[in-house]
Write an enzyme that holds these catalytic residues in place. Sequence first.
Site, mmCIF file in Angstrom:
data_model
loop_
_atom_site.group_PDB
_atom_site.id
_atom_site.type_symbol
_atom_site.label_atom_id
_atom_site.label_comp_id
_atom_site.label_asym_id
_atom_site.label_seq_id
_atom_site.Cartn_x
_atom_site.Cartn_y
_atom_site.Cartn_z
ATOM 1 N N CYS A 1 39.280 45.497 39.368
ATOM 2 C CA CYS A 1 38.126 45.805 40.226
ATOM 3 C C CYS A 1 36.995 46.570 39.555
ATOM 4 O O CYS A 1 35.860 46.093 39.496
ATOM 5 C CB CYS A 1 38.605 46.603 41.446
ATOM 6 S SG CYS A 1 39.781 45.721 42.488
ATOM 7 N N LYS B 1 33.012 46.957 49.829
ATOM 8 C CA LYS B 1 33.768 47.834 48.926
ATOM 9 C C LYS B 1 32.982 48.102 47.639
ATOM 10 O O LYS B 1 32.523 47.175 46.980
ATOM 11 C CB LYS B 1 35.112 47.174 48.595
ATOM 12 C CG LYS B 1 35.859 47.806 47.433
ATOM 13 C CD LYS B 1 37.109 47.011 47.093
ATOM 14 C CE LYS B 1 37.526 47.279 45.662
ATOM 15 N NZ LYS B 1 38.728 46.533 45.268
ATOM 16 N N HIS C 1 42.247 41.311 48.936
ATOM 17 C CA HIS C 1 43.070 42.293 48.229
ATOM 18 C C HIS C 1 44.243 42.723 49.107
ATOM 19 O O HIS C 1 44.131 42.800 50.332
ATOM 20 C CB HIS C 1 42.184 43.505 47.885
ATOM 21 C CG HIS C 1 42.777 44.478 46.917
ATOM 22 N ND1 HIS C 1 43.857 45.274 47.215
ATOM 23 C CD2 HIS C 1 42.400 44.814 45.656
ATOM 24 C CE1 HIS C 1 44.135 46.045 46.180
ATOM 25 N NE2 HIS C 1 43.262 45.788 45.209
ATOM 26 N N ASP D 1 37.566 39.839 46.798
ATOM 27 C CA ASP D 1 38.416 40.763 46.048
ATOM 28 C C ASP D 1 39.766 40.098 45.769
ATOM 29 O O ASP D 1 40.547 39.868 46.697
ATOM 30 C CB ASP D 1 38.606 42.045 46.858
ATOM 31 C CG ASP D 1 39.072 43.209 46.013
ATOM 32 O OD1 ASP D 1 39.680 42.969 44.958
ATOM 33 O OD2 ASP D 1 38.837 44.362 46.407
ATOM 34 N N ASP D 2 40.026 39.784 44.510
ATOM 35 C CA ASP D 2 41.309 39.183 44.104
ATOM 36 C C ASP D 2 41.482 37.758 44.631
ATOM 37 O O ASP D 2 42.596 37.356 44.970
ATOM 38 C CB ASP D 2 42.502 40.026 44.561
ATOM 39 C CG ASP D 2 42.600 41.383 43.892
ATOM 40 O OD1 ASP D 2 41.731 41.698 43.059
ATOM 41 O OD2 ASP D 2 43.537 42.129 44.221
ATOM 42 N N SER E 1 39.362 50.373 46.872
ATOM 43 C CA SER E 1 40.241 49.407 47.530
ATOM 44 C C SER E 1 40.973 50.038 48.710
ATOM 45 O O SER E 1 41.343 51.222 48.676
ATOM 46 C CB SER E 1 41.269 48.862 46.530
ATOM 47 O OG SER E 1 40.639 48.192 45.467
ATOM 48 N N LYS F 1 45.381 38.209 38.178
ATOM 49 C CA LYS F 1 44.704 39.505 38.115
ATOM 50 C C LYS F 1 45.234 40.329 36.942
ATOM 51 O O LYS F 1 46.436 40.415 36.715
ATOM 52 C CB LYS F 1 44.918 40.255 39.433
ATOM 53 C CG LYS F 1 44.267 41.624 39.478
ATOM 54 C CD LYS F 1 44.464 42.281 40.831
ATOM 55 C CE LYS F 1 43.774 43.650 40.875
ATOM 56 N NZ LYS F 1 43.864 44.266 42.225
ATOM 57 N N ASP G 1 35.888 38.956 42.298
ATOM 58 C CA ASP G 1 35.789 40.015 41.282
ATOM 59 C C ASP G 1 36.775 39.850 40.130
ATOM 60 O O ASP G 1 36.600 40.423 39.066
ATOM 61 C CB ASP G 1 35.932 41.405 41.909
ATOM 62 C CG ASP G 1 37.342 41.702 42.417
ATOM 63 O OD1 ASP G 1 38.116 40.760 42.687
ATOM 64 O OD2 ASP G 1 37.662 42.901 42.577
ATOM 65 N N ASN G 2 37.822 39.076 40.317
ATOM 66 C CA ASN G 2 38.802 38.795 39.259
ATOM 67 C C ASN G 2 39.829 37.817 39.796
ATOM 68 O O ASN G 2 39.743 37.375 40.943
ATOM 69 C CB ASN G 2 39.487 40.068 38.740
ATOM 70 C CG ASN G 2 39.979 41.022 39.809
ATOM 71 O OD1 ASN G 2 39.464 42.131 39.956
ATOM 72 N ND2 ASN G 2 40.967 40.602 40.585
ATOM 73 N N ARG H 1 33.235 45.063 38.565
ATOM 74 C CA ARG H 1 32.078 45.422 39.384
ATOM 75 C C ARG H 1 31.010 46.150 38.566
ATOM 76 O O ARG H 1 29.811 46.032 38.847
ATOM 77 C CB ARG H 1 32.533 46.248 40.579
ATOM 78 C CG ARG H 1 33.329 45.409 41.569
ATOM 79 C CD ARG H 1 34.272 46.234 42.447
ATOM 80 N NE ARG H 1 35.222 45.343 43.082
ATOM 81 C CZ ARG H 1 35.074 44.810 44.292
ATOM 82 N NH1 ARG H 1 34.015 45.136 45.017
ATOM 83 N NH2 ARG H 1 35.978 43.994 44.781
ATOM 84 N N HIS I 1 33.843 50.776 44.715
ATOM 85 C CA HIS I 1 34.812 50.951 43.621
ATOM 86 C C HIS I 1 34.191 51.253 42.262
ATOM 87 O O HIS I 1 34.691 50.852 41.211
ATOM 88 C CB HIS I 1 35.766 49.765 43.508
ATOM 89 C CG HIS I 1 37.170 50.210 43.217
ATOM 90 N ND1 HIS I 1 38.283 49.467 43.502
ATOM 91 C CD2 HIS I 1 37.632 51.372 42.677
ATOM 92 C CE1 HIS I 1 39.371 50.122 43.156
ATOM 93 N NE2 HIS I 1 39.001 51.288 42.649
#
Length: 472
Positions: A75, A129, A219, A35-36, A154, A304, A289-290, A79, A131
């Site tokens: 996010c 996670k 994240h 995540d991130d 998140s 991001k 994810d990004n 996803r 989301h």
Amino acid sequence: MNKVNLIGFVASVCFAAAVSAAPPSRPNVIIILTDDQGYADLGCFGGGHVKTPQIDQMAAEGAKLTSFYVAGSVCTPSRSALMTGCYPKRVGLAGGVFLAADKNGLNPEEVTIAEVLKSAGYATGMFGKWHLGDQPAFLPTRQGFDEFFGIPYSHDIHPFHTNPKHHFPPLPLLEGETVVEQEPDADYLTRRITERAVDFIGRHKDGPFFLYIPHPAPHRPIHASPPFMDEVPDAIKAKLEHEEGVDYATRDKLYNYAIGEIDWSVGQILDALKAQGIDGNTVVFFTSDNGPSVGKTGPLSGGKGSSYEGGMRVPGIISWPGNVPAGQTIDELLSTIDLLPTFAKLAGAEIPSDRVIDGADVWPVLTAGAAGPHEAFFYYKGERLVAVRSGKWKLHIGKTQGKAPAKRGKGSSSPIMALYDLAADLGEKNNVLESNPEVAERLRSYVTAFEVELARNSRPAGVAQNPQPLTK
């Protein structure tokens, strides 16, 4: 090779002509999503600031994907693309991230990668996670997963969020659809998720299984379990010992240590496969994810939320001993939207034929040196299509022509129309629009055609009536 409904921009002739050995059928499939995490936040992607020996070894034993993209720069959109094989705009989820008690979610009528593999007899588990909606109709157990342990969104969507306008309820931790804890200790989320994933592997070693591990880390606010805090400078640990609420700024300094724990987690997964004797029949995919909020993008601009490369180009690694040739670096344009059709083919599963799927089966790219399938790839910022890439060329649509300066950090996009040659200018610094008008016109034609097609073939997000926070 299975055919999918693409969007008119697939280099289908080249792709269909690619020849590769037929892979073994029905391998186990594992997707690990962070995540991130930034493009350069792995040793094998040039990150000298982090220690990632397990992931680096995974890359050495498989393929490193250097032009791998998510289809959303935050996010929820990202996803949704991974789950459905579609651009987020196509499934009504391009607009932003879901919050607590959100009325919207991934439409239950969508067919997820979990549902596709489940239809082929796969056991399916998710630990981490989600989301994609926190209301019961949107939870993972309603979207193809037999098991779920984790958080619905998140972990900053809690009472200590940095934006004072938000008054979020306590963060729920779910087992299936039941809230089993509120405000779980985030220091231990990576460890607990890993332990559950390892347990799943042991219980389903006779396979086939699909295991999805979307870590909440790194994240913000950034956490790490005690063993990974050992090397944190004493001054940082002292500040956190007297933390009031959540000290986001101090916790940002834990970033590299959180990456270290992610690396440990990947090692635990790979070791579990070897211990069960199933590593040779399991394909493992690792990505983010990004782009980063705190981490680094190396040569890329943006982060991001950005439509520059650092927002949507992420590290991608695939390993399958004996099937994905080791030591590869693949620079063909590939994306998370390709995972559903690719893994469906490996599983012998059918993908939906009653709707457009934007991804493609990229197995020949991964194993036989074939060209990538995407003649054009589209970048969104919320609901707006703001850039397009074709081959080495990337066009930012912008609102005007000129030379207005552009910010390059989180959430950035080009205010002007700009054309970049990514083969020579990965950082998107030298706008060559004036000298290549015919290239810009060709890329604009892709945008126009795609937006017309998308308007005809898009689907709505799910909507829940009277949404309520998840509580014990």
